[in-house]
Design a protein around this motif. Sequence first.
Motif, PDB file in Angstrom:
ATOM      1  N   ARG A 180      18.031 -11.932   1.112  1.00 20.39           N
ATOM      2  CA  ARG A 180      17.802 -13.322   1.539  1.00 20.39           C
ATOM      3  C   ARG A 180      16.317 -13.442   1.872  1.00 20.39           C
ATOM      4  O   ARG A 180      15.958 -13.719   3.029  1.00 20.39           O
ATOM      5  CB  ARG A 180      18.674 -13.657   2.750  1.00 20.39           C
ATOM      6  N   HIS A 181      15.484 -13.238   0.875  1.00 22.47           N
ATOM      7  CA  HIS A 181      14.041 -13.132   1.109  1.00 22.47           C
ATOM      8  C   HIS A 181      13.500 -14.315   1.910  1.00 22.47           C
ATOM      9  O   HIS A 181      13.766 -15.467   1.578  1.00 22.47           O
ATOM     10  CB  HIS A 181      13.297 -13.041  -0.228  1.00 22.47           C
ATOM     11  N   GLY A 182      12.774 -13.996   2.952  1.00 20.43           N
ATOM     12  CA  GLY A 182      12.087 -15.032   3.732  1.00 20.43           C
ATOM     13  C   GLY A 182      12.974 -15.798   4.690  1.00 20.43           C
ATOM     14  O   GLY A 182      12.510 -16.677   5.403  1.00 20.43           O
ATOM     15  N   LYS A 183      14.287 -15.478   4.719  1.00 21.65           N
ATOM     16  CA  LYS A 183      15.183 -16.236   5.607  1.00 21.65           C
ATOM     17  C   LYS A 183      15.335 -15.473   6.921  1.00 21.65           C
ATOM     18  O   LYS A 183      15.635 -14.280   6.908  1.00 21.65           O
ATOM     19  CB  LYS A 183      16.548 -16.423   4.953  1.00 21.65           C
ATOM     20  N   THR A 184      15.129 -16.169   8.014  1.00 19.30           N
ATOM     21  CA  THR A 184      15.185 -15.494   9.316  1.00 19.30           C
ATOM     22  C   THR A 184      16.470 -15.821  10.081  1.00 19.30           C
ATOM     23  O   THR A 184      16.874 -15.090  10.976  1.00 19.30           O
ATOM     24  CB  THR A 184      13.983 -15.907  10.181  1.00 19.30           C
ATOM     25  N   GLN A 185      17.117 -16.937   9.730  1.00 17.56           N
ATOM     26  CA  GLN A 185      18.358 -17.334  10.409  1.00 17.56           C
ATOM     27  C   GLN A 185      19.516 -16.454   9.945  1.00 17.56           C
ATOM     28  O   GLN A 185      19.550 -16.057   8.775  1.00 17.56           O
ATOM     29  CB  GLN A 185      18.720 -18.771  10.020  1.00 17.56           C
ATOM     30  N   PRO A 186      20.488 -16.158  10.826  1.00 15.08           N
ATOM     31  CA  PRO A 186      21.676 -15.437  10.358  1.00 15.08           C
ATOM     32  C   PRO A 186      22.396 -16.231   9.270  1.00 15.08           C
ATOM     33  O   PRO A 186      22.313 -17.451   9.245  1.00 15.08           O
ATOM     34  CB  PRO A 186      22.568 -15.370  11.606  1.00 15.08           C
ATOM     35  N   LEU A 187      23.088 -15.512   8.375  1.00 11.70           N
ATOM     36  CA  LEU A 187      23.901 -16.205   7.379  1.00 11.70           C
ATOM     37  C   LEU A 187      25.179 -16.692   8.072  1.00 11.70           C
ATOM     38  O   LEU A 187      25.815 -15.946   8.806  1.00 11.70           O
ATOM     39  CB  LEU A 187      24.247 -15.272   6.219  1.00 11.70           C
ATOM     40  N   ARG A 188      25.520 -17.940   7.868  1.00 10.56           N
ATOM     41  CA  ARG A 188      26.714 -18.523   8.515  1.00 10.56           C
ATOM     42  C   ARG A 188      27.895 -18.479   7.546  1.00 10.56           C
ATOM     43  O   ARG A 188      27.793 -18.976   6.423  1.00 10.56           O
ATOM     44  CB  ARG A 188      26.448 -19.978   8.906  1.00 10.56           C
ATOM     45  N   PHE A 189      29.004 -17.898   7.993  1.00 12.03           N
ATOM     46  CA  PHE A 189      30.189 -17.774   7.142  1.00 12.03           C
ATOM     47  C   PHE A 189      31.356 -18.482   7.850  1.00 12.03           C
ATOM     48  O   PHE A 189      31.727 -18.119   8.968  1.00 12.03           O
ATOM     49  CB  PHE A 189      30.518 -16.291   6.944  1.00 12.03           C
ATOM     50  N   ILE A 190      31.908 -19.474   7.189  1.00 14.37           N
ATOM     51  CA  ILE A 190      33.044 -20.218   7.771  1.00 14.37           C
ATOM     52  C   ILE A 190      34.324 -19.856   7.014  1.00 14.37           C
ATOM     53  O   ILE A 190      34.388 -19.987   5.789  1.00 14.37           O
ATOM     54  CB  ILE A 190      32.827 -21.742   7.689  1.00 14.37           C
ATOM     55  N   TYR A 191      35.328 -19.367   7.742  1.00 13.18           N
ATOM     56  CA  TYR A 191      36.640 -19.079   7.140  1.00 13.18           C
ATOM     57  C   TYR A 191      37.577 -20.223   7.514  1.00 13.18           C
ATOM     58  O   TYR A 191      37.922 -20.409   8.682  1.00 13.18           O
ATOM     59  CB  TYR A 191      37.186 -17.754   7.679  1.00 13.18           C
ATOM     60  N   MET A 192      37.974 -20.988   6.510  1.00 14.81           N
ATOM     61  CA  MET A 192      38.851 -22.123   6.762  1.00 14.81           C
ATOM     62  C   MET A 192      40.286 -21.626   6.837  1.00 14.81           C
ATOM     63  O   MET A 192      40.782 -21.000   5.907  1.00 14.81           O
ATOM     64  CB  MET A 192      38.687 -23.113   5.623  1.00 14.81           C
ATOM     65  N   ASN A 193      40.927 -21.928   7.957  1.00 11.63           N
ATOM     66  CA  ASN A 193      42.298 -21.455   8.129  1.00 11.63           C
ATOM     67  C   ASN A 193      43.158 -22.566   8.709  1.00 11.63           C
ATOM     68  O   ASN A 193      42.655 -23.633   9.074  1.00 11.63           O
ATOM     69  CB  ASN A 193      42.303 -20.225   9.057  1.00 11.63           C
ATOM     70  N   GLY A 194      44.453 -22.312   8.812  1.00 12.73           N
ATOM     71  CA  GLY A 194      45.381 -23.299   9.360  1.00 12.73           C
ATOM     72  C   GLY A 194      45.482 -23.184  10.878  1.00 12.73           C
ATOM     73  O   GLY A 194      45.161 -22.139  11.453  1.00 12.73           O
TER      74      GLY A 194
END
Length: 249
Positions: A110-124
């Motif tokens: 993730r060259h040049g990216k300083t923010q954490p990667l955000r991962f959303i798991y859609m569930n019921g």
Amino acid sequence: MKLIIAASELIRQALSIPSITEITALGRRETLPPNKLGPNSDVTKLRSVVLGDFLYYTDEVKKSLEGADAVIWTIAISPSKLSTFTWEEACIISRDYAVKGIETTTQLPRHGKTQPLRFIYMNGSNAVRDHTKKPLLMGDYLLMRGDAETKILNYATASNGTVEAQVTKTGIIEDPAQLSAVSKLGRAFLRSLVGLPMINVDVIAAALLDQAINGFEKDTLLNEDLVRIGETRLAAGVYGQKPAHSTDQ
Ligand SMILES: NC(=O)c1ccc[n+]([C@@H]2O[C@H](COP(=O)([O-])OP(=O)(O)OC[C@H]3O[C@@H](n4cnc5c(N)ncnc54)[C@H](OP(=O)(O)O)[C@@H]3O)[C@@H](O)[C@H]2O)c1
């Protein structure tokens, strides 16, 4: 920002949001732009990436997923489709694909990216993490989906701040445009019988995109949170406009 997603209402709204500059639609078949586009849509932002086996990411697919800022994971076998799969297939598609998804997308450059990667798991809304609280109805399925939540949240916790994960406990999703008045009544009756909350498809999509763009309010969003966030986002009228809590990049 670069977003990885796989669901048509999400894509429709994301195409209209200026701060989302790249949308990678990950699926087992080609993803075309939705038929009904939103205001100021830019379909050139959409790139379809086809993956044959979601437990094995080819180098070519990995390359196209590099540099993501957020992933919204919607791949799963929902309860209404369970009967057409073996139990093993349902576990692999609903839990193992998501775990492999977070592991793979968050380990790519993730060259040049300083923010954490955000991962959303859609569930019921009724998935259960605590194995001592197995529900009487669909207990194994709801525990399996709860296990997926735990694995994804634990993965982010162990990532030393490079990954943030969020789980959405979504109610029954309705698309009012697709339902007749009789169907709406029937579904309202069913919902009241099983006591499940509901959310409109445009509201859940707006809530997920809000969290992907602006950051996570908390690691687990209940349906009522999703309704509040999504309705606030839609009421802002212009996609990309920041609501009050925003920390948009
Ligand atoms: N719909 C609801 O009322 C509701 C309510 C609460 C929570 N949820 C949750 O929200 C998420 C999305 O639900 P949904 O209603 O949009 O479900 P859906 O329409 O059944 O879509 C499921 C997604 O999973 C993909 N998928 C299924 N099997 C696959 C496989 N073998 N390989 C690759 N991809 C596969 C589908 O791809 P294809 O398009 O290629 O089939 C589709 O993108 C699920 O986690 C569901 O449990 C849904």
